[in-house]
Design an enzyme around this catalytic site. Structure first.
Site, PDB file in Angstrom:
ATOM      1  N   ASP A 172     -11.042  46.119 -25.157  1.00  0.00           N
ATOM      2  CA  ASP A 172     -11.058  46.561 -26.557  1.00  0.00           C
ATOM      3  C   ASP A 172     -10.637  48.005 -26.745  1.00  0.00           C
ATOM      4  O   ASP A 172     -10.527  48.470 -27.881  1.00  0.00           O
ATOM      5  CB  ASP A 172     -12.469  46.367 -27.122  1.00  0.00           C
ATOM      6  CG  ASP A 172     -12.834  44.899 -27.169  1.00  0.00           C
ATOM      7  OD1 ASP A 172     -13.877  44.523 -26.604  1.00  0.00           O
ATOM      8  OD2 ASP A 172     -12.046  44.120 -27.725  1.00  0.00           O
TER       9      ASP A 172
ATOM     10  N   HIS B   7     -18.713  47.284 -19.304  1.00  0.00           N
ATOM     11  CA  HIS B   7     -18.613  45.820 -19.278  1.00  0.00           C
ATOM     12  C   HIS B   7     -19.713  45.272 -18.385  1.00  0.00           C
ATOM     13  O   HIS B   7     -20.062  45.863 -17.375  1.00  0.00           O
ATOM     14  CB  HIS B   7     -17.245  45.387 -18.732  1.00  0.00           C
ATOM     15  CG  HIS B   7     -16.886  43.982 -19.076  1.00  0.00           C
ATOM     16  ND1 HIS B   7     -17.322  42.909 -18.354  1.00  0.00           N
ATOM     17  CD2 HIS B   7     -16.159  43.476 -20.104  1.00  0.00           C
ATOM     18  CE1 HIS B   7     -16.862  41.807 -18.894  1.00  0.00           C
ATOM     19  NE2 HIS B   7     -16.154  42.110 -19.960  1.00  0.00           N
TER      20      HIS B   7
HETATM   21  C1  SDX Z   1     -16.105  42.256 -24.616  1.00  0.00           C
HETATM   22  O1  SDX Z   1     -18.575  39.405 -21.452  1.00  0.00           O
HETATM   23  C2  SDX Z   1     -17.328  39.503 -21.630  1.00  0.00           C
HETATM   24  O2  SDX Z   1     -16.550  39.083 -20.815  1.00  0.00           O
HETATM   25  C3  SDX Z   1     -16.903  40.128 -22.933  1.00  0.00           C
HETATM   26  C4  SDX Z   1     -15.405  40.367 -23.120  1.00  0.00           C
HETATM   27  C5  SDX Z   1     -14.655  39.058 -23.262  1.00  0.00           C
HETATM   28  O3  SDX Z   1     -13.438  39.064 -23.026  1.00  0.00           O
HETATM   29  O4  SDX Z   1     -15.270  38.066 -23.687  1.00  0.00           O
HETATM   30  O5  SDX Z   1     -14.895  41.096 -22.022  1.00  0.00           O
HETATM   31  C6  SDX Z   1     -15.127  41.151 -24.398  1.00  0.00           C
HETATM   32  O6  SDX Z   1     -17.084  42.034 -25.269  1.00  0.00           O
HETATM   33  C7  SDX Z   1     -15.881  43.586 -23.944  1.00  0.00           C
HETATM   34  C8  SDX Z   1     -17.044  44.602 -24.193  1.00  0.00           C
HETATM   35  C9  SDX Z   1     -16.857  45.196 -25.594  1.00  0.00           C
HETATM   36  N1  SDX Z   1     -18.024  46.003 -25.966  1.00  0.00           N
HETATM   37  C10 SDX Z   1     -17.951  47.349 -26.019  1.00  0.00           C
HETATM   38  O7  SDX Z   1     -16.973  48.004 -25.679  1.00  0.00           O
HETATM   39  C11 SDX Z   1     -19.198  48.012 -26.574  1.00  0.00           C
HETATM   40  C12 SDX Z   1     -19.576  49.221 -25.706  1.00  0.00           C
HETATM   41  N2  SDX Z   1     -20.003  48.721 -24.393  1.00  0.00           N
HETATM   42  C13 SDX Z   1     -21.434  48.549 -24.192  1.00  0.00           C
HETATM   43  O8  SDX Z   1     -22.195  48.247 -25.301  1.00  0.00           O
HETATM   44  C14 SDX Z   1     -21.761  47.810 -22.892  1.00  0.00           C
HETATM   45  O9  SDX Z   1     -21.009  48.385 -21.900  1.00  0.00           O
HETATM   46  C15 SDX Z   1     -21.611  46.302 -22.843  1.00  0.00           C
HETATM   47  C16 SDX Z   1     -22.331  45.633 -23.936  1.00  0.00           C
HETATM   48  C17 SDX Z   1     -20.168  45.925 -22.874  1.00  0.00           C
HETATM   49  C18 SDX Z   1     -22.205  45.832 -21.500  1.00  0.00           C
HETATM   50  O10 SDX Z   1     -23.549  46.123 -21.530  1.00  0.00           O
HETATM   51  P1  SDX Z   1     -24.532  45.725 -20.306  1.00  0.00           P
HETATM   52  O11 SDX Z   1     -23.798  45.017 -19.244  1.00  0.00           O
HETATM   53  O12 SDX Z   1     -25.734  45.073 -20.876  1.00  0.00           O
HETATM   54  O13 SDX Z   1     -24.856  47.127 -19.692  1.00  0.00           O
HETATM   55  P2  SDX Z   1     -26.035  48.022 -20.163  1.00  0.00           P
HETATM   56  O14 SDX Z   1     -26.081  48.058 -21.649  1.00  0.00           O
HETATM   57  O15 SDX Z   1     -27.269  47.629 -19.417  1.00  0.00           O
HETATM   58  O16 SDX Z   1     -25.524  49.466 -19.672  1.00  0.00           O
HETATM   59  C19 SDX Z   1     -25.732  49.870 -18.331  1.00  0.00           C
HETATM   60  C20 SDX Z   1     -25.885  51.394 -18.425  1.00  0.00           C
HETATM   61  C21 SDX Z   1     -26.921  51.812 -19.483  1.00  0.00           C
HETATM   62  O17 SDX Z   1     -27.451  53.049 -19.080  1.00  0.00           O
HETATM   63  P3  SDX Z   1     -28.928  53.007 -18.317  1.00  0.00           P
HETATM   64  O18 SDX Z   1     -29.885  52.321 -19.267  1.00  0.00           O
HETATM   65  O19 SDX Z   1     -28.694  52.234 -17.031  1.00  0.00           O
HETATM   66  O20 SDX Z   1     -29.225  54.486 -18.101  1.00  0.00           O
HETATM   67  O21 SDX Z   1     -24.646  51.960 -18.859  1.00  0.00           O
HETATM   68  C22 SDX Z   1     -24.800  52.575 -20.136  1.00  0.00           C
HETATM   69  C23 SDX Z   1     -26.089  52.036 -20.725  1.00  0.00           C
HETATM   70  O22 SDX Z   1     -26.686  53.005 -21.604  1.00  0.00           O
HETATM   71  N3  SDX Z   1     -23.638  52.177 -20.935  1.00  0.00           N
HETATM   72  C24 SDX Z   1     -22.956  52.989 -21.731  1.00  0.00           C
HETATM   73  C25 SDX Z   1     -21.920  52.203 -22.260  1.00  0.00           C
HETATM   74  N4  SDX Z   1     -22.002  50.961 -21.776  1.00  0.00           N
HETATM   75  C26 SDX Z   1     -23.073  50.942 -20.958  1.00  0.00           C
HETATM   76  N5  SDX Z   1     -23.127  54.313 -22.051  1.00  0.00           N
HETATM   77  C27 SDX Z   1     -22.223  54.830 -22.921  1.00  0.00           C
HETATM   78  N6  SDX Z   1     -21.187  54.149 -23.469  1.00  0.00           N
HETATM   79  C28 SDX Z   1     -21.005  52.821 -23.155  1.00  0.00           C
HETATM   80  N7  SDX Z   1     -19.986  52.145 -23.696  1.00  0.00           N
END
Ligand code: SDX
Length: 431
Positions: free
Chosen positions: A366, A308
């Site tokens: 989720d 998140h």
């Molecule tokens: C919702 O914003 C909100 O409040 C949203 C929400 C709401 O109620 O409105 O809470 C609802 O959208 C919840 C999130 C649902 N999405 C997912 O579950 C999809 C999987 N999660 C990711 O795609 C990700 O965690 C996000 C999109 C939720 C957040 O992404 P960020 O904040 O942009 O973080 P990032 O992509 O920069 O990740 C930081 C690091 C990265 O590694 P590095 O580049 O630093 O080495 O963490 C890793 C990412 O690769 N990472 C993950 C991961 N999520 C982040 N690695 C593996 N699996 C994951 N799920």
């Protein structure tokens, strides 16, 4: 805006600029850069808005480090345990918990607006049967501005109120009808003698030959899912609604924009993607393979329902959802549900893995919601429409707050331009 006593100093090309700092009631201070471009001829740069406050608000507060979510100051776990969705709607819309009389009046106003204009049925039949229900919701909600002209003038507080009630009241009907249309069953009309969650379940699962009377535990679980998704500060879809509203667009068009944004798998579409991922994993012995893929920089796979932007601790909603999953699956006699077993084992393995703990990646809202919805009988394509239904009150509350703010102006970000500077046109024979 809070009064400003503190300032930040920014030095650009050897010149200092004093920028006001505003302090919140809780959370980080903000540096006010609104005059920076005029004073220093520079922009700030923050793609994805990782360090940017787009507005001030009094509706919802999230402390990502603590894993805390407050709606008008009330913790989400207390609201999920002691309140119910329409009372939370009242709280989000008007700022305080209602008295018994206020709540009865609000519930009556919502209940008597659940029907759709009969001609709106034609919109559903214009879609292919296999259309994703989110596509139908975007279309039908946007089309509401073609039917409810008497609540599109956003300068009229009364019309803003009517549009708010209409959207909260009609979203379950639109979502249920999108589902019924997709499975070729007749649409079921809402009833006034059912509570909000029961009405939705009835409209989804009743057929002409047999009415559906959900177990009160299922209705309570459905209502709790609505509450857990009601609002979440300035997430992507809420920011979309605010930006669309800043141009003066009507509320139905703005909410349709929010639905479109929520659909993405990185946002509200994650509940569908998560259950599909859990089914693809299939058995606990395949979890290590998927954990390694999630950690592999060269593999686009991510654990859906994990991580998140704000929570760097457990998403408090996921905790409540996990408890609800146990309760619903036990009631339905599927507590040995293989998907739930995979989810629990995946959570355990991931949280013991340094990759996830170091990056502070925890289950989000989720991760477990799809398991409950699947057990209730919903297809995965209905998971995000249910999220959209629930989040409508959050979008509307944030929209009303922004429209009512005298500082409100059209949102118009700038950019870091890396393209060509001015150059003359070249005739095709000279290229
Ligand atoms: C919702 O914003 C909100 O409040 C949203 C929400 C709401 O109620 O409105 O809470 C609802 O959208 C919840 C999130 C649902 N999405 C997912 O579950 C999809 C999987 N999660 C990711 O795609 C990700 O965690 C996000 C999109 C939720 C957040 O992404 P960020 O904040 O942009 O973080 P990032 O992509 O920069 O990740 C930081 C690091 C990265 O590694 P590095 O580049 O630093 O080495 O963490 C890793 C990412 O690769 N990472 C993950 C991961 N999520 C982040 N690695 C593996 N699996 C994951 N799920």
């Amino acid at each position: 805006m809070s009064d400003t006593t503190k300032t930040a100093t920014l030095t650009v090309d050897g010149k200092d600029y004093e920028l006001p700092i505003h302090s919140p009631t809780t959370g980080p201070d903000v540096i006010d850069i609104r005059k920076l471009y005029a004073q220093a001829d520079v922009f700030t740069y923050d793609p994805g808005f990782t360090s940017t406050a787009s507005c001030d608000s009094t509706i919802t507060f999230i402390d990502g480090d603590k894993g805390e979510l407050l709606h008008r100051g009330y913790p989400i776990d207390q609201l999920a345990g002691k309140s119910h969705y329409l009372e939370v709607c009242y709280l989000l819309l008007y700022g305080e918990l209602p008295t018994a009389e206020e709540l009865e009046d609000f519930e009556q106003r919502v209940t008597t607006h659940t029907m759709l204009h009969e001609q709106m049925k034609n919109f559903f039949s214009g879609f292919r049967r296999d259309a994703h229900p989110m596509a139908i919701m975007v279309g039908v909600v946007g089309a509401m501005s073609a039917f409810y002209h008497d609540s599109t003038d956003i300068s009229d507080p009364w019309q803003r109120e009517v549009a708010s009630i209409r959207l909260i009241a009609k979203m379950p009907t639109i979502a249920a009808w999108a589902y019924k249309y997709s499975i070729g069953q007749p649409m079921v009309y809402p009833r006034n003698d059912c509570n909000y969650a029961t009405n939705f379940l009835r409209m989804c699962f009743s057929v002409p030959a047999e009415d559906y009377h959900p177990d009160p535990i299922l209705s309570r679980a459905m209502d709790r899912i609505f509450t857990l998704h009601a609002d979440h500060e300035q997430n992507a879809s809420t920011s979309t609604v605010r930006l669309a509203s800043s141009s003066g667009a009507n509320p139905f068009a703005c909410i349709a924009a929010g639905i479109a944004c929520l659909w993405g798998p990185a946002h509200g579409g994650a509940n569908q993607a998560c259950l599909e991922m859990l089914r693809e994993i299939g058995t606990p012995n395949r979890i290590p393979e998927y954990i390694e893929r999630a950690k592999d920089k060269n593999d686009p796979f991510r654990l859906m329902g994990f991580g998140h932007r704000v929570y760097k601790n457990f998403d408090p909603r996921a905790k409540v959802m996990k408890e609800s999953a146990d309760e619903v699956l036990e009631l339905l006699g599927v507590d040995n549900n293989p998907t739930l077993q995979v989810a629990k084992e995946l959570e355990r393995v991931a949280l013991e893995d340094p990759y996830f703990s170091e990056k502070k990646l925890y289950p989000n809202v989720d991760f477990y919601s799809g398991i409950i919805l699947d057990a209730m009988g919903f297809p995965t394509s209905m998971f995000t429409p249910i999220f959209a239904l629930s989040r409508t009150v959050g979008w509307i509350s944030q929209w009303k707050e922004m429209i009512g703010d005298p500082q409100n102006k059209i949102g118009r970000p700038r950019q870091l331009y890396l393209g060509e500077t001015a150059r003359d046109y070249i005739d095709i024979e000279n290229r």
